[in-house]
Design a protein around this motif. Structure first.
Motif, short mmCIF file in Angstrom:
data_model
loop_
_atom_site.label_atom_id
_atom_site.label_comp_id
_atom_site.label_asym_id
_atom_site.label_seq_id
_atom_site.Cartn_x
_atom_site.Cartn_y
_atom_site.Cartn_z
N ASP A 33 0.95 -1.24 -0.03
CA ASP A 33 0.00 -0.07 -0.09
C ASP A 33 0.95 1.36 0.11
O ASP A 33 1.80 1.34 0.78
N GLN A 34 0.60 2.13 -1.11
CA GLN A 34 1.54 3.45 -0.92
C GLN A 34 2.86 3.14 -1.19
O GLN A 34 3.90 3.44 -0.42
N PHE A 35 3.07 2.44 -2.31
CA PHE A 35 4.62 1.91 -2.76
C PHE A 35 4.79 2.57 -4.05
O PHE A 35 4.64 1.95 -5.02
N MET A 154 -4.49 -5.03 6.66
CA MET A 154 -4.84 -4.24 7.71
C MET A 154 -6.11 -3.38 7.52
O MET A 154 -6.67 -2.84 8.18
N LYS A 155 -6.64 -3.39 6.07
CA LYS A 155 -7.72 -2.78 5.76
C LYS A 155 -8.94 -3.24 5.03
O LYS A 155 -8.58 -4.33 4.27
N ALA A 156 -10.15 -3.28 5.32
CA ALA A 156 -11.26 -3.80 4.81
C ALA A 156 -11.14 -3.66 3.07
O ALA A 156 -11.42 -4.66 2.47
N SER A 298 3.37 0.49 4.54
CA SER A 298 3.99 1.47 3.63
C SER A 298 3.04 2.72 3.59
O SER A 298 3.40 3.86 3.61
N ASP A 299 1.99 2.56 3.63
CA ASP A 299 0.73 3.64 3.84
C ASP A 299 0.69 4.17 5.21
O ASP A 299 0.61 5.33 5.25
N THR A 300 0.26 3.42 6.02
CA THR A 300 0.04 4.07 7.45
C THR A 300 1.40 4.57 8.06
O THR A 300 1.20 5.38 8.96
N GLY A 302 3.52 6.07 5.81
CA GLY A 302 3.87 7.14 4.88
C GLY A 302 3.17 8.13 5.00
O GLY A 302 3.60 9.41 4.56
N HIS A 303 1.74 8.18 5.45
CA HIS A 303 1.37 9.32 5.45
C HIS A 303 1.57 10.37 6.81
O HIS A 303 1.67 11.41 6.56
N PRO A 304 1.83 9.49 7.95
CA PRO A 304 2.70 10.57 8.80
C PRO A 304 4.03 10.93 8.56
O PRO A 304 4.38 11.94 9.07
N ASP A 346 -1.21 -0.20 -4.78
CA ASP A 346 -2.45 0.39 -5.08
C ASP A 346 -2.21 2.13 -5.45
O ASP A 346 -3.08 2.62 -6.23
N HIS A 347 -1.15 2.66 -4.93
CA HIS A 347 -0.96 3.94 -5.43
C HIS A 347 0.55 4.37 -4.98
O HIS A 347 0.97 3.75 -4.18
N GLY A 348 0.92 5.63 -5.45
CA GLY A 348 2.14 5.93 -4.88
C GLY A 348 1.88 7.16 -4.10
O GLY A 348 0.99 7.04 -3.15
N SER A 478 0.99 12.41 0.98
CA SER A 478 -0.45 12.35 0.36
C SER A 478 -0.53 11.74 -0.94
O SER A 478 0.33 11.95 -1.61
N HIS A 479 -1.70 11.27 -1.38
CA HIS A 479 -1.79 10.67 -2.65
C HIS A 479 -3.16 10.74 -3.41
O HIS A 479 -3.90 11.35 -2.57
N GLY A 480 -3.36 10.49 -4.55
CA GLY A 480 -4.41 10.74 -5.30
C GLY A 480 -4.54 11.56 -6.47
O GLY A 480 -5.65 12.15 -7.07
ZN LIG Z 1 -3.23 6.22 1.84
#
Ligand SMILES: [Zn+2]
Length: 537
Positions: A33-35, A154-156, A298-300, A302-304, A346-348, A478-480
């Motif tokens: 996630d977020q890689f 870790m996510k639904a 990597s997302d949880t 990466g965000h902070p 799923d995204h960078g 942040s991503h999107g």
């Molecule tokens: Zn995220």
């Protein structure tokens, strides 16, 4: 004579061809996630076995990229799993405004499928009901009766995304206040899955509470300094290692949040993947099974902390260990010639804006600007309502308002001028002007995300390094956005039927499902991605 001929034909049909390949017994999808794609090279000095093996012995697609506009976890996982784009599978974002429910819902929300918890009770309901396309695992279960499906995250939205509409052990972690437990839902199991319960009892994640997240490697081997610019650590952590899995007040919720946002969570999922593969004998029966694991740290993290932090560097270094363990386990139990594995993300993520002369665009500012323009033009909305009912990067208007706005060119022009005057906003797209055949790449990207009633009447596109988020968003990463840093991700195929090498032809994560389906010998008639045949034996 005829009878003799028939007998000979029958024998020929029954006899295995002398050079018949071993059938593929297990299909594996691993999502990080977020890689971002560049992490594979940026952090290469930390690779010991996991990424090293995949890069050396896998088929690496060097130009893999999401072609659509809103890159997040839900859209990414459903794209990988179904081989279709958001305009088709409909899972356009983690959240969207639901007209019927009159609220922002999560993509996997489903009142009809209550959560089945392995720990504390939850009031949520979750399933893939909102997805409009079958997943690879769905097709496998349909075309190969007896196929077993296990997915973990870790996510639904990640575990459900990889599974689809069914599965034997579709398991995720629910972080909600007072919950903090692994769960599944009635969409997948009427009651707790015994094998999952057994694992969770034997290897309790709560035994990580009170431990310290230390550096995996020697301090001077890290590219990025500790406590980097723009980091927003979760309380009570600072920007400096080590980080203890314990909240300020000692509350369980705090510890749960820190645990889930640390590499301990990934390591735990790695152990669970092996344990459940044993329990379900994945890949070791006369069937073709599916294992999907989405590692969220990597997302949880990466965000902070952001992508140029010592924390993310250590998190992906530890993902290398988790991948190494998973590959060794599968080699030992299934055999590399009998499983095929795809790794993607799923995204960078964008760099911390201030380090790139960027900034942040507040969703509230955009929404209020549009509301003001419409109020000036049409007067205050009647009743206790608003003209803009939902404003993320997808702007949704009250029923009937979009038609009213677009029938008056001066109003639309005023909105476009007013919103693009906000620093960091690049442009405003209209849903009725999107086309996949446009020569404008951003318009094409938006068309692939356009799903009536879920994505926006208007879509806000910000400038590079100007992420759009809530006014008080306390995050570094942040991503999107429709830019390389968000869209470019790894796509690596590995194992049975795969020809190792580096491949420079264009590819997207939607190519993964149809390619794995080809290797497994099943069909994915609805897939929009292509079979990556250049990498198949
Ligand atoms: Zn995220």
């Amino acid at each position: 004579m005829l009878r003799l001929l028939a007998a000979i034909v029958a024998v020929l049909l029954l006899a295995p061809a002398p050079d018949a390949q071993q059938p593929t017994r297990l299909v594996v999808i691993v999502v990080l996630d977020q890689f971002r794609a560049d992490y594979l090279t940026t952090f290469a000095s930390h690779w010991r076995a996991g990424f090293k093996t995949l890069l050396a012995d896998g088929a690496v697609f060097t130009r893999a990229q999401y072609p659509y506009l809103h890159t997040d976890t839900c859209a990414g996982h459903f794209t990988i799993a179904t081989g279709t784009f958001p305009r088709t599978h409909g899972m356009v974002a983690d959240n969207w405004w639901d007209t019927g429910a009159r609220r922002l819902i999560e993509c996997t929300d489903d009142d009809q499928s209550p959560v089945v918890t392995y720990g504390r009770a939850s009031k949520l309901g979750k399933s893939a009901r909102n997805s409009m396309a079958p997943s690879l695992a769905d097709e496998l279960r349909g075309q190969r009766p007896g196929a077993r499906v296990v997915t973990l995250s870790m996510k639904a939205r990640s575990a459900i995304g990889l599974a689809g509409r069914g599965g034997d052990a579709v398991t995720w972690f629910e972080e909600g206040v007072g919950v903090g437990s692994f769960v599944t839902s009635r969409a997948f199991a009427a009651d707790q899955v015994p094998a999952v319960r057994t694992f969770l009892t034997r290897d309790s994640f709560e035994s990580d509470f009170g431990k310290f997240w230390m550096l995996r490697d020697a301090k001077d081997t890290y590219r990025y300094p500790d406590a980097g610019i723009g980091e927003r650590p979760r309380q009570p952590w600072t920007g400096l290692f080590p980080h203890e899995i314990r909240g300020t007040t000692g509350s369980r919720d705090d510890a749960v949040g820190l645990w889930r946002a640390s590499p301990f969570g990934d390591a735990y999922l790695g152990r669970m993947a092996a344990d459940l593969s044993d329990a379900f004998q994945l890949g070791r029966r006369d069937a073709t099974d599916f294992l999907g694991v989405s590692f969220s740290a990597s997302d949880t993290v990466g965000h902070p902390f952001g992508p140029a932090s010592r924390e993310i560097e250590d998190t992906v270094a530890r993902q290398d260990d988790v991948l190494a363990g998973l590959i060794k386990y599968l080699d030992d139990t299934v055999g590399r010639e009998r499983y095929v594995l795809a790794l993607s993300a799923d995204h960078g993520v964008a760099d911390v804006p201030v380090t790139r002369n960027g900034g942040r665009v507040a969703q509230e500012d955009v929404r209020e600007r549009i509301e003001d323009i419409l109020t000036t033009r049409f007067g205050p909305p009647t009743g206790n309502t608003r003209y803009v009912i939902s404003g993320t990067d997808f702007i949704r208007f009250a029923p009937g308002m979009f038609d009213r706005i677009r029938s008056d060119a001066s109003v639309m022009t005023a909105i476009e001028r007013g919103v693009t005057a906000i620093p960091g906003v690049e442009r405003v797209l209209r849903k009725d002007q999107l086309s996949e055949r446009s020569t404008d790449p951003i318009v094409r990207a938006a068309a692939l995300t356009n799903f009536e009633g879920r994505s926006g009447d208007l879509i806000i596109v910000t400038k590079p390094n100007w992420p759009l988020g809530g006014r008080v968003a306390a995050e570094a990463g942040s991503h999107g956005a429709p830019y390389d840093y968000d869209q470019r991700v790894p796509v690596i195929l590995f194992g049975a039927g795969i020809k190792p090498g580096r491949y420079d032809r264009a590819a997207t994560p939607a190519d993964i499902a149809p390619t794995l389906a080809r290797v497994a010998g099943i069909q994915m008639p609805k897939a929009e991605g292509r079979v990556l045949s250049e990498a198949l034996r």
